[in-house]
Scaffold this active site. Sequence first.
Site, mmCIF file in Angstrom:
data_model
loop_
_atom_site.group_PDB
_atom_site.id
_atom_site.type_symbol
_atom_site.label_atom_id
_atom_site.label_comp_id
_atom_site.label_asym_id
_atom_site.label_seq_id
_atom_site.Cartn_x
_atom_site.Cartn_y
_atom_site.Cartn_z
ATOM 1 N N SER A 116 0.854 -1.160 -0.136
ATOM 2 C CA SER A 116 0.209 -0.045 0.032
ATOM 3 C C SER A 116 0.896 1.155 -0.105
ATOM 4 O O SER A 116 1.484 1.571 -0.660
ATOM 5 C CB SER A 116 -0.845 0.070 1.074
ATOM 6 O OG SER A 116 -1.939 0.710 1.051
ATOM 7 N N ASP A 169 -8.067 -5.163 -6.716
ATOM 8 C CA ASP A 169 -7.811 -4.029 -5.747
ATOM 9 C C ASP A 169 -8.176 -2.885 -6.332
ATOM 10 O O ASP A 169 -7.475 -2.284 -7.562
ATOM 11 C CB ASP A 169 -6.288 -4.051 -5.462
ATOM 12 C CG ASP A 169 -5.625 -2.958 -4.641
ATOM 13 O OD1 ASP A 169 -6.527 -2.031 -4.138
ATOM 14 O OD2 ASP A 169 -4.482 -2.761 -4.354
ATOM 15 N N HIS A 194 -6.818 -5.753 -1.909
ATOM 16 C CA HIS A 194 -5.948 -4.946 -1.618
ATOM 17 C C HIS A 194 -5.110 -6.136 -0.633
ATOM 18 O O HIS A 194 -4.045 -5.623 -0.235
ATOM 19 C CB HIS A 194 -6.437 -3.427 -0.815
ATOM 20 C CG HIS A 194 -5.325 -2.854 -0.700
ATOM 21 N ND1 HIS A 194 -4.581 -2.130 -1.767
ATOM 22 C CD2 HIS A 194 -4.961 -1.891 0.480
ATOM 23 C CE1 HIS A 194 -3.687 -1.265 -1.116
ATOM 24 N NE2 HIS A 194 -3.991 -1.251 0.238
#
Length: 688
Positions: free
Chosen positions: A551, A631, A663
């Site tokens: 991330s 994602d 994600h």
Amino acid sequence: MKLKRVGAPVPSPDGKWVVFDCVDVDLEANTRISHLWIVPTSGGESRRLNQTPNHEERPRFSPVGKRLIWTSKATDPTQIWICDFDSNAGALTGKPNQVTEISTGADGGIWSPDGKNIVFLSAVYPDCKDDACNKQRDEEVKKSKVKAKVFSRLFYRHWSAFTEFKRSHLFVQSVEAPVSGAGNGTAAGTAATTARDLTPGDHDVPPFSLGGQDMYAISPDGQEVAYTSNIDEVEATSTNNEIFVVPIAGGTPKKISASPGADTTPLYSPDGKYLAWRSQARAGFEADKWRLFVQDRQPGKTRDFTENFGRSVESFTWANWESDKGAADIYFSGESEGETPVWHISPDRPGEIAIILQPPSEGRHSPEYHVDDLVFSGSTLYFSRNSISAPNEVWSVTFSDRLTSLNGKAEPEPVTHMNDALLSQIDMQPLESFTFKGANDEEVEGLMIKPPGFDPNKKYPLKFLIHGGPQGAWGNEWTYRWNAELFAATGNYVVVMINFHGSTGYGQKFTDSISGDWGGKPYVDLMKGLDYVEKTYPFIDKNREAALGASYGGYMANWILGHTDRFKCIVSHDGTFNTESAYGTTEELWFPEWEFKGPPWKNRELYRKFSPHLFADKFKTPTLVVHGQNDYRLDVSEGFQLFTTLQRLKIPSKFLYFPDEGHWVLKPQNSQLWYKTVNDWVDQWCKK
């Protein structure tokens, strides 16, 4: 994969039992199935409460404790089931019955205080007036050979799914005399009455959440429901969740919150005098400080009880001390420098906040010290508690009276021991902390895990983990997705984690400092932190270091790729590569618009200043790219762009692509492959 994943504690009203859900992972079957468990509060072995193969979760006792509801996948879609409960035996009695039969499925059930009704969640078509309409629409979609969708506004996809043009609503339904269903919840029964929509309209109630405390509650007199909803015109750019109240009998909702930021998780005091919720002050900033607001319901006056408190409020609960004239107190957890202590505050003394559960005297980062899921029953506080070396177990602390609780004299004790036997066979090193001078010569904290069988006279390669968020933090807590103990044990590495500028738990000013400066102070902190451990710990081999992040951590891995070649290899998971393209392919637009001070066409200079793709001419380090097709927070195209660039530059690189993950990597066999691929990549470049 063998660890049991313990859910939130649900104490029985008489204080004899705690019920909880617990997930078992079957690696071979590639499944995660939750079952209901029970344990006596006085001590003893946990046992299965309902012997069924079905996925069952979220148990809730009726107000007097004689019945239990839960969510079950005995049907498709899920429904809420009910059964009588014998507190003397700690067992279900009779046959479980299906209490909801809504075609769109039911989840999130809570009881009304009189035990006659439940309120639950279901996703419905906002223009449908009854369940027959919803059922017909679902069948039409299912049967249609055309799978195209036509969008006319943003938020057409979120997190890992495209919209089905439905909205989550709250429903109320009677639980009186449900018609008998099948034994052990193995087949559908017949619902007692028709569910009634409490929150009709084209808005989600509650808004999307990744978990945590309920975002709705019923008043103690059973006459009112408080809930969270976002009614702004463009949800994709708004964090402005609001608190509403509506009569449980139906009627026009009334908005009672006023903050331009998010307001959420309303919870009534036991006497019904107060309504508390968490609130953020700034619009569009999802990492703003979470304050605790309390409204005195009679005059309707709302106060910020944590105005001078430097941390964010997380899970909170009310206690009712009958021996002290019914004084209602709030107990809450709050992240603080890698730990999560429990704090206390009272409407009688707003602003006077005391810590009641904190790390033992032997020092910070002691075992089992991340606290969540707080709930009071009588004079006992129950909560989930984990650490870097152990996943969730249920714990409790019993206070003799209110004064004792304020002084924090009582000692917490474990209620469950679901993983003790397995963990006793595992050698895990303790979490160690260190501090150094980072950007602007300000103090920054780092954390370290050494490998099993550590020998200070040996040299060890380093895994340098970078957290996401970016407003997040490494701390003394368990994770299944980026487990530092597992990273240390696999191949014998020292693991170092830096809580750089922007991390949470060090005050809001520190958290705010990353916005508009993604590649600035955080990068300086990371490099200075790495310099510090190389100079301070002679057992670290500075010639064998790997940087890994997901991330924002993936973004920073990409940023590092263009700004230093001190690492032997890099792992970039779901990271931003091109800040401008990431803006156009994400869903929560409030995030880039806050972090980069507007959309690209208004502030292109800042987007380009901190975009990793513009530094590709400096890329040298072998890189593993990881991304999931589903994602939608960081679109898979970011991973494709990075991998394409690496390949064209002839830099050693691989792409681990998951067509069925978002994600997070959640499926058991995918998770196993992820750990193996990531660790093998690091070994390839860092092992002698």
